[in-house]
Design a protein around this motif. Structure first.
Motif, mmCIF file in Angstrom:
data_model
loop_
_atom_site.group_PDB
_atom_site.id
_atom_site.type_symbol
_atom_site.label_atom_id
_atom_site.label_comp_id
_atom_site.label_asym_id
_atom_site.label_seq_id
_atom_site.Cartn_x
_atom_site.Cartn_y
_atom_site.Cartn_z
ATOM 1 N N GLY A 41 0.820 -1.201 0.000
ATOM 2 C CA GLY A 41 0.000 0.000 0.000
ATOM 3 C C GLY A 41 0.856 1.254 0.000
ATOM 4 N N LEU A 42 0.241 2.376 0.280
ATOM 5 C CA LEU A 42 0.967 3.652 0.283
ATOM 6 C C LEU A 42 1.804 3.810 1.540
ATOM 7 C CD1 LEU A 42 -1.784 6.070 -1.102
ATOM 8 C CD2 LEU A 42 -0.169 4.623 -2.354
ATOM 9 N N LEU B 53 -11.118 0.505 -9.457
ATOM 10 C CA LEU B 53 -10.357 1.743 -9.451
ATOM 11 C C LEU B 53 -9.072 1.589 -8.629
ATOM 12 C CD1 LEU B 53 -11.075 4.505 -10.729
ATOM 13 C CD2 LEU B 53 -11.725 5.264 -8.452
ATOM 14 N N PHE B 54 -7.989 2.183 -9.130
ATOM 15 C CA PHE B 54 -6.707 2.151 -8.441
ATOM 16 C C PHE B 54 -6.135 3.564 -8.366
ATOM 17 C CE2 PHE B 54 -7.312 -2.152 -9.766
ATOM 18 C CZ PHE B 54 -6.701 -2.920 -8.789
ATOM 19 N N VAL B 55 -5.311 3.774 -7.337
ATOM 20 C CA VAL B 55 -4.691 5.078 -7.106
ATOM 21 C C VAL B 55 -3.187 4.879 -7.003
ATOM 22 C CG1 VAL B 55 -4.518 7.064 -5.570
ATOM 23 C CG2 VAL B 55 -6.731 5.923 -5.887
ATOM 24 N N THR B 56 -2.432 5.623 -7.815
ATOM 25 C CA THR B 56 -0.970 5.593 -7.772
ATOM 26 C C THR B 56 -0.462 6.932 -7.246
ATOM 27 O OG1 THR B 56 -0.741 4.009 -9.580
ATOM 28 C CG2 THR B 56 1.154 5.393 -9.116
ATOM 29 N N LEU B 57 0.391 6.867 -6.237
ATOM 30 C CA LEU B 57 1.034 8.067 -5.700
ATOM 31 C C LEU B 57 2.500 8.029 -6.104
ATOM 32 C CD1 LEU B 57 1.256 10.603 -3.946
ATOM 33 C CD2 LEU B 57 1.553 9.112 -1.951
ATOM 34 N N GLN B 58 2.932 9.066 -6.820
ATOM 35 C CA GLN B 58 4.321 9.166 -7.272
ATOM 36 C C GLN B 58 4.990 10.305 -6.524
ATOM 37 O OE1 GLN B 58 5.284 10.582 -11.329
ATOM 38 N NE2 GLN B 58 6.407 8.672 -11.564
ATOM 39 N N ARG B 59 6.122 9.985 -5.898
ATOM 40 C CA ARG B 59 6.872 10.980 -5.127
ATOM 41 C C ARG B 59 8.349 10.802 -5.449
ATOM 42 N NH1 ARG B 59 5.384 10.990 0.968
ATOM 43 N NH2 ARG B 59 3.529 11.946 0.029
ATOM 44 N N GLY B 60 8.897 11.749 -6.207
ATOM 45 C CA GLY B 60 10.290 11.618 -6.620
ATOM 46 C C GLY B 60 10.462 10.394 -7.505
ATOM 47 N N ASN B 61 11.403 9.517 -7.140
ATOM 48 C CA ASN B 61 11.628 8.300 -7.923
ATOM 49 C C ASN B 61 10.924 7.094 -7.330
ATOM 50 O OD1 ASN B 61 13.131 8.004 -5.638
ATOM 51 N ND2 ASN B 61 15.068 7.525 -6.672
ATOM 52 N N PHE C 82 -8.717 1.650 -4.760
ATOM 53 C CA PHE C 82 -9.458 2.766 -4.173
ATOM 54 C C PHE C 82 -10.251 2.317 -2.947
ATOM 55 C CE2 PHE C 82 -13.249 5.520 -3.969
ATOM 56 C CZ PHE C 82 -12.630 6.745 -3.825
ATOM 57 N N ASN C 83 -10.878 1.150 -3.035
ATOM 58 C CA ASN C 83 -11.659 0.666 -1.894
ATOM 59 C C ASN C 83 -10.778 0.402 -0.682
ATOM 60 O OD1 ASN C 83 -13.961 0.840 -3.366
ATOM 61 N ND2 ASN C 83 -14.337 -1.343 -3.542
ATOM 62 N N ARG C 84 -9.570 -0.103 -0.918
ATOM 63 C CA ARG C 84 -8.668 -0.339 0.210
ATOM 64 C C ARG C 84 -8.208 0.989 0.811
ATOM 65 N NH1 ARG C 84 -2.638 -3.078 0.065
ATOM 66 N NH2 ARG C 84 -2.249 -2.889 2.300
ATOM 67 N N ASN D 132 -4.105 6.625 3.741
ATOM 68 C CA ASN D 132 -4.478 7.971 3.298
ATOM 69 C C ASN D 132 -3.428 8.954 3.828
ATOM 70 O OD1 ASN D 132 -6.002 10.015 2.129
ATOM 71 N ND2 ASN D 132 -7.336 10.222 3.906
ATOM 72 N N VAL D 133 -2.227 8.875 3.247
ATOM 73 C CA VAL D 133 -1.070 9.601 3.778
ATOM 74 C C VAL D 133 -1.137 11.077 3.413
ATOM 75 C CG1 VAL D 133 0.403 7.547 3.686
ATOM 76 C CG2 VAL D 133 0.308 9.084 1.715
ATOM 77 N N TYR D 134 -0.369 11.880 4.166
ATOM 78 C CA TYR D 134 -0.244 13.300 3.848
ATOM 79 C C TYR D 134 0.548 13.469 2.557
ATOM 80 C CZ TYR D 134 -2.106 15.047 8.279
ATOM 81 O OH TYR D 134 -2.929 15.359 9.319
ATOM 82 N N LEU D 135 0.151 14.443 1.771
ATOM 83 C CA LEU D 135 0.848 14.742 0.527
ATOM 84 C C LEU D 135 2.016 15.679 0.789
ATOM 85 C CD1 LEU D 135 -2.275 15.266 -1.723
ATOM 86 C CD2 LEU D 135 -0.768 13.275 -1.691
#
Length: 375
Positions: free
Chosen positions: A52-53, A199-207, A214-216, A224-227
């Motif tokens: 996960g994230l 539905l899926f969510v990808t978070l990209q941060r740097g490399n 989405f349901n998870r 549900n991390v801070y951006l």
């Protein structure tokens, strides 16, 4: 002869004995591991989920991001003096309202600097407003009367987050000192156009990047991390599917149709095992498994150097426990289910082939007898 002839008979896949034979587990350089499903195996599979994230970005100890001024931000500066007659306040103080002066808003230049009268070029990029205020006051201390400064960000263009994907209004917006989370950003993108379980969510941060369903994300608040500034969020749909072959009621490709399904549910979607054809002891699940997962199960993979190993799990549906264990095995995208034929089915095929040959010979003999009068 019957067993030898079985290899020449039509079939929808490999025979069970070929799957379970040690000799076939390294054919044409493609090695796989056969893993009988046990309680220990199920326990490992049930606990194996993507990180996960929070798993990928766990080392980002910051919660609410530390918002700093950046290149391109529009900054306003107000300077106060304790009394009139100083550097910025005229002697006739009554002629103006207040004891301060507003410097016109300006954009932080590519070098990260802003210009303040009598203080010169002051670095702003990479600093908090309070740090810029202190620098301005230090430079004016010997020229103005007890100067104070207030620095405010009028328009923030550097500390922003981008949200793109399958939503009605993709957006780029600035972060605030209160802190925004992933779901906050997704809500800025408008209405989502796909079903939640696809539905899926990808978070990209740097490399680095991480993907989560989405349901998870909804179900597990820790993900549900801070951006952080310059994060990119990509929202997309990807219907997850599995394949079913062999002695199932229906063969083909099937959608999960839910956030997650078990092996038993997947078998049911393919209309179960065919009563007159299937071998309940020969239900197989094909997938490529992580090496560490197999090691946790106690499977010897020392002779296989790959990090991801082709794996076949064997479930015995003849035993009641087989059904119970299958309810705890989560399916993964692109898994393959194969149900082998019972041995009697192959023998029946062979005997029918022999009978067909005998009948053909008898028909030819009778035909010759009728034409040539040969008994």
């Amino acid at each position: 002869m019957a067993l030898a002839g079985c290899n020449l008979l039509p079939a929808s896949g490999p025979y069970s004995v070929e799957v379970t034979s040690a000799a076939t587990q390294d054919t044409d350089g493609v090695g796989y591991k056969l893993v009988p499903v046990t309680a220990q195996v199920v326990q490992v599979l049930a606990s194996m989920d993507s990180k996960g994230l929070i798993g990928t970005f766990r080392n980002d100890r910051r919660s609410i991001p530390d918002i700093k001024i950046g290149v391109g931000d529009v900054v306003g500066v107000s300077i106060f003096e304790a009394s009139s007659g100083g550097l910025f306040i005229p002697a006739e103080a009554a002629s103006r309202a207040g004891n301060f002066v507003d410097i016109p808003a300006q954009t932080v230049d590519p070098n990260g600097m802003i210009s303040v009268p009598y203080a010169g070029q002051v670095r702003a990029a990479g600093l908090q407003p309070s740090q810029v205020e202190k620098e301005i006051v230090d430079r004016l201390r010997n020229r103005a009367i007890e100067p104070q400064a207030v620095v405010s960000v009028k328009s923030q263009r550097s500390n922003s987050v981008t949200v793109i994907g399958e939503m009605t209004t993709p957006a780029k917006f600035p972060l605030t000192s209160s802190g925004e989370r992933v779901l906050d950003a997704i809500s800025r993108g408008g209405q989502i156009t796909s079903k939640g379980y696809d539905l899926f969510v990808t978070l990209q941060r740097g490399n680095r990047e991480a993907t989560i369903s989405f349901n998870r994300l909804i179900r597990e608040p820790a993900n549900n991390v801070y951006l952080q500034p310059d994060d990119t969020i990509y929202v997309f749909s990807r219907p997850r599917t599995f394949l079913a072959f062999g002695a199932t009621g229906r063969q083909g490709q099937f959608n999960f149709g839910d956030d997650s399904i078990s092996l038993s549910e997947a078998v049911a979607k393919s209309e179960g095992l065919v009563d007159q054809q299937a071998d309940p002891q020969s239900a197989f699940l094909f997938r490529v498994e992580n090496r560490t997962t197999l090691e946790r199960m106690g499977v010897d993979v020392s002779h296989l150097p790959e990090a991801r190993i082709p794996t076949i799990y064997q479930v015995n549906f003849r035993e009641p426990t087989g059904y119970l264990l299958a309810t705890k095995i989560p399916m993964r995208d692109k898994d393959i289910i194969y149900i082998g034929n019972a041995g009697s089915v192959e023998l029946t095929k062979f005997l029918n082939l022999v009978l067909l040959g005998a009948l053909t010979v008898e028909s030819i003999t009778n035909a010759n007898s009728n034409i040539y009068g040969v008994n």
